[in-house]
Design an enzyme around this catalytic site. Sequence first.
Site, PDB file in Angstrom:
ATOM      1  N   SER A  38       0.800  -1.227   0.000  1.00 40.22           N
ATOM      2  CA  SER A  38       0.000   0.000   0.000  1.00 40.22           C
ATOM      3  C   SER A  38       0.834   1.279   0.000  1.00 40.22           C
ATOM      4  O   SER A  38       0.480   2.234  -0.697  1.00 40.22           O
ATOM      5  CB  SER A  38      -0.970  -0.021   1.183  1.00 40.22           C
ATOM      6  OG  SER A  38      -1.943  -1.023   1.004  1.00 40.22           O
ATOM      7  N   LYS A  87      -8.845  -5.883  11.062  1.00 41.83           N
ATOM      8  CA  LYS A  87     -10.038  -5.389  10.365  1.00 41.83           C
ATOM      9  C   LYS A  87     -11.297  -5.430  11.239  1.00 41.83           C
ATOM     10  O   LYS A  87     -12.141  -4.530  11.148  1.00 41.83           O
ATOM     11  CB  LYS A  87     -10.268  -6.186   9.075  1.00 41.83           C
ATOM     12  CG  LYS A  87      -9.211  -5.926   8.005  1.00 41.83           C
ATOM     13  CD  LYS A  87      -9.552  -6.633   6.703  1.00 41.83           C
ATOM     14  CE  LYS A  87      -8.516  -6.348   5.639  1.00 41.83           C
ATOM     15  NZ  LYS A  87      -8.881  -6.951   4.325  1.00 41.83           N
ATOM     16  N   ASP A 124     -13.061  -4.075  -0.099  1.00 45.68           N
ATOM     17  CA  ASP A 124     -12.534  -5.298  -0.713  1.00 45.68           C
ATOM     18  C   ASP A 124     -13.458  -5.815  -1.816  1.00 45.68           C
ATOM     19  O   ASP A 124     -12.995  -6.199  -2.900  1.00 45.68           O
ATOM     20  CB  ASP A 124     -12.327  -6.380   0.343  1.00 45.68           C
ATOM     21  CG  ASP A 124     -11.099  -6.132   1.206  1.00 45.68           C
ATOM     22  OD1 ASP A 124     -10.168  -5.448   0.738  1.00 45.68           O
ATOM     23  OD2 ASP A 124     -11.071  -6.613   2.352  1.00 45.68           O
ATOM     24  N   GLY A 150     -13.121 -21.256  -0.466  1.00 50.37           N
ATOM     25  CA  GLY A 150     -12.681 -20.639   0.775  1.00 50.37           C
ATOM     26  C   GLY A 150     -13.834 -19.974   1.500  1.00 50.37           C
ATOM     27  O   GLY A 150     -14.850 -19.615   0.882  1.00 50.37           O
ATOM     28  N   GLY A 153     -12.316 -14.250   5.575  1.00 46.49           N
ATOM     29  CA  GLY A 153     -12.748 -12.865   5.435  1.00 46.49           C
ATOM     30  C   GLY A 153     -12.832 -12.399   3.998  1.00 46.49           C
ATOM     31  O   GLY A 153     -13.753 -11.672   3.615  1.00 46.49           O
ATOM     32  N   LEU A 239      -7.536 -14.531  -6.045  1.00 48.08           N
ATOM     33  CA  LEU A 239      -7.165 -13.372  -5.235  1.00 48.08           C
ATOM     34  C   LEU A 239      -5.675 -13.338  -4.932  1.00 48.08           C
ATOM     35  O   LEU A 239      -5.124 -12.293  -4.603  1.00 48.08           O
ATOM     36  CB  LEU A 239      -7.972 -13.352  -3.938  1.00 48.08           C
ATOM     37  CG  LEU A 239      -9.314 -12.602  -3.972  1.00 48.08           C
ATOM     38  CD1 LEU A 239     -10.212 -13.089  -5.099  1.00 48.08           C
ATOM     39  CD2 LEU A 239     -10.037 -12.721  -2.646  1.00 48.08           C
ATOM     40  N   TYR A 241      -1.896 -12.932  -5.765  1.00 51.43           N
ATOM     41  CA  TYR A 241      -1.181 -12.257  -6.849  1.00 51.43           C
ATOM     42  C   TYR A 241       0.332 -12.445  -6.749  1.00 51.43           C
ATOM     43  O   TYR A 241       1.102 -11.757  -7.435  1.00 51.43           O
ATOM     44  CB  TYR A 241      -1.528 -10.762  -6.905  1.00 51.43           C
ATOM     45  CG  TYR A 241      -1.183  -9.967  -5.667  1.00 51.43           C
ATOM     46  CD1 TYR A 241       0.069  -9.377  -5.531  1.00 51.43           C
ATOM     47  CD2 TYR A 241      -2.115  -9.794  -4.655  1.00 51.43           C
ATOM     48  CE1 TYR A 241       0.384  -8.631  -4.410  1.00 51.43           C
ATOM     49  CE2 TYR A 241      -1.806  -9.056  -3.527  1.00 51.43           C
ATOM     50  CZ  TYR A 241      -0.559  -8.474  -3.408  1.00 51.43           C
ATOM     51  OH  TYR A 241      -0.248  -7.743  -2.297  1.00 51.43           O
ATOM     52  N   GLY A 262      -5.083 -11.450  -9.490  1.00 48.02           N
ATOM     53  CA  GLY A 262      -5.552 -10.829  -8.255  1.00 48.02           C
ATOM     54  C   GLY A 262      -4.973  -9.465  -7.942  1.00 48.02           C
ATOM     55  O   GLY A 262      -5.432  -8.809  -7.002  1.00 48.02           O
TER      56      GLY A 262
END
Length: 298
Positions: A38, A87, A124, A150, A153, A239, A241, A262
């Site tokens: 990020s 989170k 997300d 899966g 979250g 998802l 990557y 992803g």
Amino acid sequence: MTLANDNAPLAGVAAPPFLTGRTRVAGVAGWPVAHSRSPRLHGTWLRWYGIDGAYVPLAVPPDRVAAAFAGLPALGLVGANVTVPHKEAALAACETLTDRARRIGAVNTLVVQQDGTLHGDNTDGFGFLENLRQGAPGWRGSRGPAVVLGAGGAARAVCVALLDSGAPEIRLLNRSMDRAEALAGSLDGRIVCAPLSESSRAMMDAGLLVNTTSLGMAGQPPLDVDLEPLPTDALVTDLVYAPLETPLLAMARGRGNPVVDGLGMLLHQARPGFEAWFGVAPEVTDDLRRVVLEDGPS
């Protein structure tokens, strides 16, 4: 570089040469957080748009997380992204929440309001859908049943997004049926649960296959699924990557399925927060993908 709107990055534009007393500061809170992409992502946007801003890693131990979130307004931060394992704690710290954050039960984006209160969002699912729309133009959630592998979250955020996009049915597959059934029972919508070992049956007539597990990630065991029953026009996305093309995506591409990696989910989920903190709606471009991956996947 694509110039799609007035806010698009311009060649030669750079951030101010130094920070000022008016610098807007945001960051990413997690534990650990050193691996996060990020800061590179948001830092690139700040340079491209010439914004007097900074985005920093915030390493927050679990026993200090409540104090850290409460301290964001006092320190003058405009907000923060939140990553694992904080989170759910971020959700509890917020005075106001978006509907999608409440339904997902977790917050990944905090915005400090003018009165000093925290507003929480979960982007997300937004990032997931925007990645599919960019990577597979013309894709629609209503195309057919979606198979989601899966029940953590990430799967919850994906399921909420797919239900909102009109998916007629979600086939939720997980090694632990209890966890899958708990997720399905907490959401409104047609979600059918099955063990991961029954993935072949679930793929028949599916329009989308999503891997939300860490299987196939560098250093993790491979994802063991048989794609033979999956229609060749079904979209396949992972998802994970790192690597950018996982064994699942390589296998799907080899049999003719359209695939979306992803990385775009990571990039698109960051857009709403950046706009809220810094006042510019950023773009996700090929140049951005290259910059974020420059020093290799983490």
